[in-house]
Design a protein around this motif. Structure first.
Motif, PDB file in Angstrom:
ATOM      1  N   GLN A 340       0.958  -1.057   0.083  1.00  0.00           N
ATOM      2  CA  GLN A 340      -0.015   0.027  -0.039  1.00  0.00           C
ATOM      3  C   GLN A 340       0.902   1.318  -0.084  1.00  0.00           C
ATOM      4  OE1 GLN A 340      -3.763   0.227   2.325  1.00  0.00           O
ATOM      5  NE2 GLN A 340      -3.615  -1.924   3.055  1.00  0.00           N
ATOM      6  N   TYR A 341       1.966   1.243   0.365  1.00  0.00           N
ATOM      7  CA  TYR A 341       2.978   2.394   0.522  1.00  0.00           C
ATOM      8  C   TYR A 341       3.577   2.625  -0.991  1.00  0.00           C
ATOM      9  CZ  TYR A 341       3.563   2.277   5.493  1.00  0.00           C
ATOM     10  OH  TYR A 341       3.320   2.531   6.961  1.00  0.00           O
ATOM     11  N   GLY A 342       3.108   1.701  -1.959  1.00  0.00           N
ATOM     12  CA  GLY A 342       3.510   2.033  -3.465  1.00  0.00           C
ATOM     13  C   GLY A 342       4.904   1.892  -3.628  1.00  0.00           C
ATOM     14  N   THR A 343       5.515   2.553  -4.715  1.00  0.00           N
ATOM     15  CA  THR A 343       7.021   2.313  -5.103  1.00  0.00           C
ATOM     16  C   THR A 343       7.531   3.404  -4.030  1.00  0.00           C
ATOM     17  OG1 THR A 343       6.464   1.747  -7.136  1.00  0.00           O
ATOM     18  CG2 THR A 343       8.757   2.689  -6.752  1.00  0.00           C
ATOM     19  N   LEU A 344       8.798   3.101  -3.348  1.00  0.00           N
ATOM     20  CA  LEU A 344       9.452   3.974  -2.451  1.00  0.00           C
ATOM     21  C   LEU A 344      10.798   4.101  -3.006  1.00  0.00           C
ATOM     22  CD1 LEU A 344       8.236   2.286   0.865  1.00  0.00           C
ATOM     23  CD2 LEU A 344       7.647   4.607   0.090  1.00  0.00           C
ATOM     24  N   TRP A 345      11.452   5.243  -2.851  1.00  0.00           N
ATOM     25  CA  TRP A 345      12.705   5.610  -3.007  1.00  0.00           C
ATOM     26  C   TRP A 345      13.160   5.302  -4.401  1.00  0.00           C
ATOM     27  CZ3 TRP A 345      16.290   4.676   1.755  1.00  0.00           C
ATOM     28  CH2 TRP A 345      15.641   5.239   2.932  1.00  0.00           C
ATOM     29  N   ALA A 346      12.386   5.409  -5.587  1.00  0.00           N
ATOM     30  CA  ALA A 346      13.204   5.059  -7.001  1.00  0.00           C
ATOM     31  C   ALA A 346      13.761   6.388  -7.285  1.00  0.00           C
ATOM     32  CB  ALA A 346      11.804   5.205  -7.837  1.00  0.00           C
ATOM     33  N   TYR A 347      13.689   7.495  -6.839  1.00  0.00           N
ATOM     34  CA  TYR A 347      14.611   8.568  -7.056  1.00  0.00           C
ATOM     35  C   TYR A 347      15.385   9.195  -6.081  1.00  0.00           C
ATOM     36  CZ  TYR A 347      16.178  13.178  -9.390  1.00  0.00           C
ATOM     37  OH  TYR A 347      16.998  14.117 -10.102  1.00  0.00           O
ATOM     38  N   GLY A 348      14.947   8.960  -4.888  1.00  0.00           N
ATOM     39  CA  GLY A 348      16.020   9.244  -3.750  1.00  0.00           C
ATOM     40  C   GLY A 348      15.252   8.944  -2.446  1.00  0.00           C
ATOM     41  N   PRO A 349      16.151   8.851  -1.444  1.00  0.00           N
ATOM     42  CA  PRO A 349      15.683   8.529   0.233  1.00  0.00           C
ATOM     43  C   PRO A 349      14.905   9.443   0.756  1.00  0.00           C
ATOM     44  CG  PRO A 349      17.873   8.836   0.131  1.00  0.00           C
ATOM     45  CD  PRO A 349      17.457   9.262  -1.228  1.00  0.00           C
ATOM     46  N   ALA A 350      14.287   9.140   1.779  1.00  0.00           N
ATOM     47  CA  ALA A 350      13.608  10.115   2.992  1.00  0.00           C
ATOM     48  C   ALA A 350      14.945  10.916   3.274  1.00  0.00           C
ATOM     49  CB  ALA A 350      12.880   9.187   3.825  1.00  0.00           C
ATOM     50  N   ARG A 351      14.639  12.142   3.678  1.00  0.00           N
ATOM     51  CA  ARG A 351      15.400  13.100   4.588  1.00  0.00           C
ATOM     52  C   ARG A 351      15.350  13.402   6.102  1.00  0.00           C
ATOM     53  NH1 ARG A 351      16.968  16.833   0.440  1.00  0.00           N
ATOM     54  NH2 ARG A 351      17.389  15.520  -1.680  1.00  0.00           N
ATOM     55  N   ARG A 352      16.302  13.169   6.509  1.00  0.00           N
ATOM     56  CA  ARG A 352      16.117  13.603   7.917  1.00  0.00           C
ATOM     57  C   ARG A 352      15.874  15.136   8.178  1.00  0.00           C
ATOM     58  NH1 ARG A 352      18.315   9.993  11.665  1.00  0.00           N
ATOM     59  NH2 ARG A 352      19.327   8.239  10.627  1.00  0.00           N
TER      60      ARG A 352
END
Length: 467
Positions: A340-352
């Motif tokens: 359900q989260y779909g595609t994650l981090w295809a272009y870049g990661p999450a940011r702190r």
């Protein structure tokens, strides 16, 4: 044999005509030299304006680079009657629009703002760059000499921003999301880096059940009269293909139209080398990306769940809550099916919160799932997926262009007034990466950050001579 008086008459006529013929030849030569001089001056003005406009990025250093670039391109140029040219920056002036008002070089450095147009006026180079020869000046009605102007204006003929606008999920430019101790995450206008959103399914209105999105009038810039017909799908289609607006600034009230349904998804798919549907794209004007792989299912193999959808599923908002994705609820998120989260981090990661990158090992804290994401045998490729050769598919049939899958989307301050054709205020321009092809109900875009003012100015890159 001619008679003596006939020969005498011929000599008289020759004596009368010869000076006139010599004068006409001299004038013709002078005319030729004058036209050549005028042509050289105009070419010089064109070159100066173009080279200067290509450097403008809304900063004082951009103005300085404009002066330097113009000086370099004309160095050692030869102009008839002048010789070698050394450019005086007084020739240059700058403006936010092609019609001015114009700021001279030093004033522009003090207020570079939205200056995107350059004008070259060779008269400011000195009298030697404007005067025509005496005889030619008299022929044109002058007294002894005549001045001519060699001017040129250059600037962008468009802005590489998509004619599709969405509501900003939040009015806060930067915020911090809490995901547990030591896991504070940077959020920009309510969007999470690395999460793919369905751009047709976001709405900050409390309790909204459907997404709010708009077609942007691609030919009527802010401040000009709105033309409702310009936002018809057939009129917007070629601009959706190119991902471009026919003006250079989003400052002011943006003319937009609400839609009962999204008809231009096939134009977006030109980025994947798909050119079907009515009002289809020209593959040469709207080429595919250099990487056309869709990141869903088994092609999203860095994700243990192999998500079948390209974007995160929409939330079911309660009263007083906005329509967002399942990834955007308040902490702690309930554990949901990973897909359900779909595609994650295809272009870049999450940011702190300090703008550094999260690691793949943080997924189960950032995106609680049941079953949990598995790190066994999977890892997020260093440098991202889109730019990793192991996750690329080259287009067929047409040459690709890198970064065509990056969409630059205006974020509007919502709610907008009721009605079909309305005006909206742009809060920012967001960068989204198309994780897969769009449909009539989904435009999957992974959030990749808000553009700075300098980055927005850099989207106006198609510089040309305007006059």
């Amino acid at each position: 044999m001619k008679r003596k008086h006939e020969r005498g008459s011929l000599l008289v006529m020759t004596a009368l005509v010869l000076p006139l013929a010599i004068g006409v030849c001299g004038l013709a030569l002078e005319l030729s030299m004058a036209f050549q001089r005028q042509s050289q001056l105009q070419q010089l003005a064109d070159t100066v304006a173009l080279s200067a406009a290509q450097q403008l990025d809304g900063s004082a250093s951009g103005i300085a680079m404009a002066g330097s670039a113009a000086s370099v391109v004309v160095a050692n140029r030869q102009v008839r009657g002048v010789g070698r040219v050394w450019l005086n920056t007084a020739v240059l002036s700058f403006a936010a629009g092609p019609d001015g008002p114009w700021l001279e070089y030093s004033a522009a450095q003090g207020a570079p703002g939205d200056l995107r147009y350059a004008r070259a006026d060779m008269a400011e180079q000195g009298e030697a760059f404007t005067m025509l020869p005496v005889a030619f000046g008299r022929l044109l009605g002058g007294s002894d000499a005549t001045t001519v102007g060699a001017r040129a204006v250059a600037g962008p003929n468009g802005l590489r921003v998509l004619p599709l606008a969405i509501c900003a999920p939040s009015s806060s430019a930067v915020a911090t999301r809490y995901n547990g101790p030591g896991l504070e995450e940077r959020i920009e206008y309510g969007l999470r880096f690395g999460v793919a959103y369905n751009l047709l399914a976001l709405n900050p209105a409390p309790g909204a059940s459907s997404g709010e999105y708009f077609l942007v009038d691609p030919a009527s810039p802010p401040g000009s009269p709105a033309l409702p017909s310009s936002t018809d799908s057939s009129q917007v289609a070629p601009f959706m293909c190119a991902g471009k607006l026919a003006y250079n600034s989003l400052a002011g009230a943006l003319h937009v139209r609400r839609n009962a349904g999204f008809e231009l998804w096939q134009q977006l798919n030109s980025r994947f080398g798909s050119y079907g549907g009515s009002e289809g794209c020209d593959p040469y004007a709207a080429p595919p990306d250099s990487n056309v792989r869709e990141y869903r299912g088994a092609l999203a193999s860095w994700i243990s769940s192999y998500p079948p959808q390209a974007a995160a599923a929409a939330s079911t908002p309660a009263a007083g809550k906005p329509l967002a994705s399942v990834a955007d609820g308040a902490y702690p998120l309930p554990a949901i099916a990973p897909a359900q989260y779909g595609t994650l981090w295809a272009y870049g990661p999450a940011r702190r919160s300090n703008n550094s990158n999260f690691q793949f090992s943080h997924w189960n804290s950032l995106y609680p799932a049941s079953p949990a994401f598995s790190a066994t045998g999977t890892s997020w490729p260093a440098g991202g997926v889109y730019n990793n050769t192991g996750f690329m598919t080259a287009p067929t049939g047409y040459p690709g262009r890198k970064d065509r899958r990056l969409l630059y989307v205006p974020l509007l301050a919502c709610p907008l007034p009721a009605g079909a054709n309305v005006d909206g205020t742009v809060l920012a321009v967001a960068r989204f990466f198309m994780t897969a092809q769009a449909s009539a109900t989904e435009v999957p875009g992974e959030f990749a950050g808000i553009l700075s003012a300098k980055e927005v100015a850099a989207l106006a890159t198609d510089v040309e001579l305007l006059r």
